[in-house]
Design an enzyme around this catalytic site. Structure first.
Site: not given
Lengths: 303, 303
Positions: A121, A133, A167-168, A195, A266
Site C-alpha cells: 500500500h 509501512d 490502507e491505513e 505489508d 506508525h
C-alpha cells in the site's frame, strides 16, 4: 479521561484498544481517550494509527501516549497519586480527497485475462516517511515485476502489481479494486501482499486449499538457496482481503522476521535507515520467483 | 554547519564527536555543530550530553540529532542534494548553583578510619528522569548499606555510600570528594561505582593488583548462586576516578549486561519502566556481599 494501558501481545489483540477505545470510553461518559502506543516497545516514541467511532456515540478526542508515559500513569494510579493530564491536540479530519491505486502489468502471452497480483500500500502515517509501512512492500513488489520484465520473461498469465491507496484509514483502495475488477476476480489466480516489513524472508504464508499449498511449496523450494522456502499458514493482507474474500482467491504474503515491525510502524522512526538493501533484494527475489512461476503454471493454481 | 554522522561503536570512541566536535568545527569556521546521537540505535530519539569548548575557540551552538535524521542528511549529501537546516535552540548555560554529594556510613567497629566506598551519581540529564543513568546506581549502592544495617551487621572497616553530584557536566562532586578526603584516601580500601545500568549482573570489573584480584575473586565466588561471580578487567567509574587516581585505590564496578544502556542513557526514554526489580535486587545482593566482605577482611585489600 480514560487511559488504556495494555501491554503489547500481538497487533490484532492490542490494536482494538486504539481502534475502539474512544467510543467505548465515550459510552461511559469519558471526555477523552488515551491509549498506550500499540507496539512492543519504544524509546519514548508515540505511535499513531486509525481510530474508529460509532455513528451514535460521541466522537471524543483520542490519542496515543508512549509506553513510558502509560506506565507512569499506571504507577501513579497504583499508589493512589492524583493525576492531571492536559490534552492539547491539533489533529483534524479533512474532507475526502481523490487518490488512486497505482497499477502496472506484464500481460500474459497465453491467458492475459488470468491474473496474478502482487503489491503493497502506497499511503502511510505522516509521522514517519512510511519506509517500512509500507514503502518497502511497494518497492519489493514492483521490483519483482521490473526484474522479470528486464530479464525479458513473459509468463502465460498476466502479472499485475498494485500499490493500494488508503490502507491505513478505510481500505478504499482495496474495496475499489475489488469492485472495479469484480468480473475478473474469478480469474485472479493468486494475490500476494507485502505489508509486514521487508526484513529477511523465511518463506511464504499461504491461505488456500491443500493442492494449492503443495504447488506453492514446490515453487518455494526454488528459494532454498536464500533460505526462503518454508510455507506457513495465514497468508494475506489488508488490501487484498476484500478481493480474496469476494472470490475465494488463494492469498499469500512473505514470511519475514518481523520482530521489529511493530516497534517501527506508525511512528516517527519509520524511516529509510530501517531498510536493508540486501534484505530488500532477498524479498524481491522471493516474490519474483513465486509470482512468475505461479503465473506461468500449465494449470491454474488450485482454488 | 558541520554534521558529525558517526555510527556508534563504543561510547568512549563515539562520544568525543559530541564533546569536542563543536570547537573543532568552530576552528574551521562553522557556525553550528550537529552530532548524531551517541548510542547504538533509537526510535527517532535524540540523546543529550556534555559538550566541551576550548577557552580560545568560539562557543558555537551544538546539538544532537537523531540517528535517523543524521542518516537522512548523509543520504542527501551522498547524492548531492542541497540541504538546509534551520536550527532553533533554547538551551542556556545557567550560573553555577550549590549542590552536594550525599554521604552515608556504617562505621567500622575495629578500624573506622579505613573506608570502603560504594556509590552512584545523583545528577542526571533532564530529558528523562535519570532512572538508568544513574538513579539505579544510587539505589543499588545505598540499598546495599541499608540491608547490611538492617541485618545488624557491622564490618571491621567503615562502609560509606556516596551519591556524587555533577557527574554529567564537570565531575565537581568527584573532585570535591577527592579534595575533602585528601588525607583519608590512603585509607580508602576499595571504591565501587555503579553507573552502567542495573540490569542482570554477571560479576565485577576490577582494577587493582593481582593479589587484590585474587581476593575479590574469592569473595565473588560467594555469588555463584546468582551467577554473578566473574571478575573482569577495567573496574571503575567517572566519580571515583579522581580519588582512585590520586591514591591508587583498587576500583570496581558491577559487570552488568549493559547492551541497552547507551540506547537509553541521556534520552527521554531513561524512565522507571526500564528498571527491573529482580535485577535491582541481584545488583544489591552482589554489591552488599562484595562491599561487606572487603570491609571485614582481616587484612587490607592489596593495593
Amino acid at each position: 479521561m480514560v487511559v488504556y494501558n495494555v501491554p503489547f501481545t500481538t497487533y490484532a489483540q492490542t490494536v482494538r484498544y486504539r481502534t475502539t477505545g474512544a467510543w467505548r470510553a465515550a459510552r461511559h461518559g469519558a471526555v477523552a481517550s488515551l491509549v498506550r502506543s500499540v507496539g512492543p516497545r519504544g524509546a519514548r516514541t508515540p505511535h499513531t494509527g486509525a481510530v474508529n467511532y460509532t455513528e451514535t456515540d460521541s466522537r471524543i478526542p483520542a490519542a496515543a501516549i508512549t509506553v513510558e508515559d502509560a506506565e507512569l500513569l499506571q504507577r501513579m494510579q497504583d499508589r493512589g497519586t492524583p493525576g492531571w493530564v492536559h490534552l492539547e491536540m491539533n489533529a483534524r479530519l479533512l474532507p475526502d480527497a481523490e487518490s488512486a491505486n497505482v497499477v502496472g502489468e506484464i500481460l500474459g502471452w497465453e491467458r492475459p485475462e488470468e491474473v496474478v497480483v502482487v503489491g503493497g500500500h502506497i499511503d502511510s502515517w505522516d509521522v514517519g516517511t512510511g519506509s517500512t509501512d509500507d514503502g518497502g512492500g511497494c518497492i519489493v513488489t514492483w521490483e519483482a515485476l521490473r526484474i522479470i520484465n528486464q530479464l525479458g520473461l513473459r509468463p502465460r498469465r498476466t502479472l499485475r502489481v498494485v500499490l493500494w491507496t488508503n490502507e491505513e484509514n478505510g481500505l478504499r483502495g482495496a474495496t475499489a479494486y475489488r469492485d472495479r475488477y469484480d468480473k475478473q476476480l474469478a480469474d485472479h489466480i493468486m494475490m500476494l501482499e507485502s505489508d509486514s516489513g521487508v526484513s529477511r524472508p523465511r518463506g511464504f504464508l499461504f491461505t488456500g486449499n491443500p493442492r494449492g499449498r503443495e504447488t506453492v511449496g514446490a515453487i518455494a523450494s526454488l528459494l532454498r538457496g536464500i533460505d526462503a522456502h518454508r510455507i506457513g499458514p495465514n497468508g494475506g493482507g489488508a488490501d487484498i482481503g476484500p478481493s480474496v474474500r469476494a472470490a475465494n482467491i488463494p492469498s499469500m504474503s512473505l514470511d519475514v522476521d518481523s520482530s521489529n515491525y511493530f516497534t517501527i510502524h506508525h511512528t516517527p522512526a519509520d524511516t529509510m535507515d530501517k531498510i536493508d538493501p540486501t534484505e530488500v533484494a532477498q524479498n524481491v527475489a522471493a516474490i519474483a520467483v513465486m509470482a512468475y512461476v505461479v503465473a506461468d503454471l500449465p494449470d491454474r493454481l488450485g482454488r
